[in-house]
Design a protein around this motif. Structure first.
Motif, mmCIF file in Angstrom:
data_model
loop_
_atom_site.group_PDB
_atom_site.id
_atom_site.type_symbol
_atom_site.label_atom_id
_atom_site.label_comp_id
_atom_site.label_asym_id
_atom_site.label_seq_id
_atom_site.Cartn_x
_atom_site.Cartn_y
_atom_site.Cartn_z
ATOM 1 N N THR A 26 0.860 -1.172 0.000
ATOM 2 C CA THR A 26 0.000 0.000 0.000
ATOM 3 C C THR A 26 0.900 1.227 0.000
ATOM 4 O O THR A 26 2.097 1.135 0.272
ATOM 5 N N SER A 27 0.332 2.376 -0.311
ATOM 6 C CA SER A 27 1.124 3.593 -0.292
ATOM 7 C C SER A 27 0.396 4.655 0.512
ATOM 8 O O SER A 27 -0.837 4.669 0.598
ATOM 9 N N ASN A 28 1.185 5.521 1.129
ATOM 10 C CA ASN A 28 0.674 6.627 1.942
ATOM 11 C C ASN A 28 -0.334 6.168 2.999
ATOM 12 O O ASN A 28 -1.410 6.758 3.138
ATOM 13 N N PRO A 29 -0.002 5.128 3.741
ATOM 14 C CA PRO A 29 -0.940 4.697 4.784
ATOM 15 C C PRO A 29 -0.865 5.619 5.995
ATOM 16 O O PRO A 29 0.152 6.276 6.223
ATOM 17 N N ASN A 30 -1.923 5.642 6.787
ATOM 18 C CA ASN A 30 -1.822 6.185 8.142
ATOM 19 C C ASN A 30 -1.146 5.108 8.989
ATOM 20 O O ASN A 30 -1.442 3.921 8.837
ATOM 21 N N LEU A 31 -0.256 5.523 9.855
ATOM 22 C CA LEU A 31 0.466 4.564 10.685
ATOM 23 C C LEU A 31 0.278 4.910 12.159
ATOM 24 O O LEU A 31 0.179 6.085 12.521
ATOM 25 N N TYR A 32 0.244 3.883 12.989
ATOM 26 C CA TYR A 32 -0.055 4.055 14.408
ATOM 27 C C TYR A 32 0.866 3.179 15.247
ATOM 28 O O TYR A 32 1.197 2.060 14.871
ATOM 29 N N TRP A 33 1.243 3.700 16.418
ATOM 30 C CA TRP A 33 1.882 2.900 17.463
ATOM 31 C C TRP A 33 0.965 2.889 18.679
ATOM 32 O O TRP A 33 0.523 3.943 19.140
ATOM 33 N N TYR A 34 0.709 1.678 19.182
ATOM 34 C CA TYR A 34 -0.082 1.489 20.391
ATOM 35 C C TYR A 34 0.753 0.733 21.415
ATOM 36 O O TYR A 34 1.642 -0.045 21.070
ATOM 37 N N ARG A 35 0.398 0.917 22.686
ATOM 38 C CA ARG A 35 0.967 0.088 23.743
ATOM 39 C C ARG A 35 -0.197 -0.542 24.503
ATOM 40 O O ARG A 35 -1.206 0.117 24.789
ATOM 41 N N GLN A 36 0.001 -1.803 24.837
ATOM 42 C CA GLN A 36 -1.010 -2.531 25.592
ATOM 43 C C GLN A 36 -0.354 -3.104 26.836
ATOM 44 O O GLN A 36 0.530 -3.944 26.746
ATOM 45 N N ALA A 37 -0.785 -2.621 27.994
ATOM 46 C CA ALA A 37 -0.292 -3.196 29.240
ATOM 47 C C ALA A 37 -1.014 -4.520 29.467
ATOM 48 O O ALA A 37 -2.080 -4.760 28.886
ATOM 49 N N ALA A 38 -0.454 -5.368 30.290
ATOM 50 C CA ALA A 38 -0.991 -6.710 30.507
ATOM 51 C C ALA A 38 -2.467 -6.646 30.896
ATOM 52 O O ALA A 38 -2.837 -5.970 31.858
ATOM 53 N N GLY A 39 -3.321 -7.347 30.123
ATOM 54 C CA GLY A 39 -4.744 -7.417 30.433
ATOM 55 C C GLY A 39 -5.499 -6.111 30.269
ATOM 56 O O GLY A 39 -6.604 -5.963 30.792
ATOM 57 N N ARG A 40 -4.920 -5.206 29.521
ATOM 58 C CA ARG A 40 -5.563 -3.896 29.368
ATOM 59 C C ARG A 40 -5.869 -3.593 27.918
ATOM 60 O O ARG A 40 -5.509 -4.330 27.012
ATOM 61 N N GLY A 41 -6.499 -2.464 27.694
ATOM 62 C CA GLY A 41 -6.796 -2.024 26.344
ATOM 63 C C GLY A 41 -5.590 -1.390 25.685
ATOM 64 O O GLY A 41 -4.485 -1.392 26.222
ATOM 65 N N LEU A 42 -5.824 -0.838 24.520
ATOM 66 C CA LEU A 42 -4.741 -0.232 23.753
ATOM 67 C C LEU A 42 -4.663 1.264 24.027
ATOM 68 O O LEU A 42 -5.668 1.965 24.015
ATOM 69 N N GLN A 43 -3.444 1.719 24.215
ATOM 70 C CA GLN A 43 -3.193 3.140 24.392
ATOM 71 C C GLN A 43 -2.494 3.659 23.147
ATOM 72 O O GLN A 43 -1.416 3.174 22.790
ATOM 73 N N LEU A 44 -3.113 4.608 22.462
ATOM 74 C CA LEU A 44 -2.486 5.184 21.273
ATOM 75 C C LEU A 44 -1.314 6.054 21.698
ATOM 76 O O LEU A 44 -1.450 6.947 22.533
#
Lengths: 111, 112
Positions: free
Chosen positions: A28-46
């Protein structure tokens, strides 16, 4: 078809050491890119998102930084890791159709 | 703070039963998505429902959206052991940069 790669898969680093996690997207080209962190047993933090080369938005002030040196490459870095940086780091991309496609993740343990 | 919050946080059912998970959110949204995560893996997109839609189906999945109550539900019918995973709702707020906010997830266990 599009694929997303992350490496390394697992990482154990001492407190105070630097960090570099890499994410690349193919097909693909020109995608939006994201980094998330997920602590153990938790949701995603952008953590960061990018809509283009050199365009980085930070969601959470912290000792992490992100860069996008090429269209399909997204790098997460730190100069000095903290214990609280431990977690599961996920990279994702999206086109203009809203669904996000996730990489396999990097499990980081800071000791 | 989390935009989406799933309820319940954990759910255990027998194979063949239906599983219902709920998601509540706080601000106006463009769309709401549901994702699935197997343990230690990345997330997989399941279904997207737009703010002007009320119900959507995909195979054994049924999603509803009530914008007046700011809530959504995910129904998995005739569950299978392979459905065991965590399920997350994600909302894209109006005016957002295709930036979605994830809830903390519902951990579903389907017992064979």
């Amino acid at each position: 078809s599009q694929t997303i790669h992350q490496w390394p898969a697992t990482l154990v680093q001492p407190v105070g050491s630097p960090l570099s996690l890499e994410c690349t997207v193919e097909g693909t080209s020109n995608p939006n890119l994201y980094w998330y962190r997920q602590a153990a047993g938790r949701g995603l933090q952008l953590l960061f998102y990018s809509v283009g080369i050199g365009q980085i938005s930070s969601e959470v002030p912290q000792n992490l930084s992100a860069s996008r040196p090429q269209d399909r490459q997204f790098i997460l870095s730190s100069k000095k890791l903290l214990l609280s940086d431990s977690g599961f780091y996920l990279c994702a991309w999206s086109d203009r159709h809203y669904e996000q496609y996730f990489g396999p993740g990097t499990r980081l343990t800071v000791t | 703070s989390q935009q989406g919050e799933e309820d319940p946080q954990a759910l255990s059912i027998q194979e063949g039963e239906n599983a219902t998970m709920n998601c509540s959110y706080k601000t106006s949204i463009n769309n709401l998505q549901w994702y699935r995560q197997n343990s230690g893996r990345g997330l997989v997109h399941l279904i997207l429902i737009r703010s002007n839609e009320r119900e959507k189906h995909s195979g054994r999945l049924r999603v509803t959206l009530d914008t007046s109550k700011k809530s959504s539900s995910l129904l998995i019918t005739a569950s299978r052991a392979a459905d065991t995973a965590s399920y997350f709702c994600a909302t894209e707020v109006s005016g957002g940069y295709q930036k979605v906010t994830f809830g903390i997830g519902t951990k579903l266990q389907v017992i064979p």
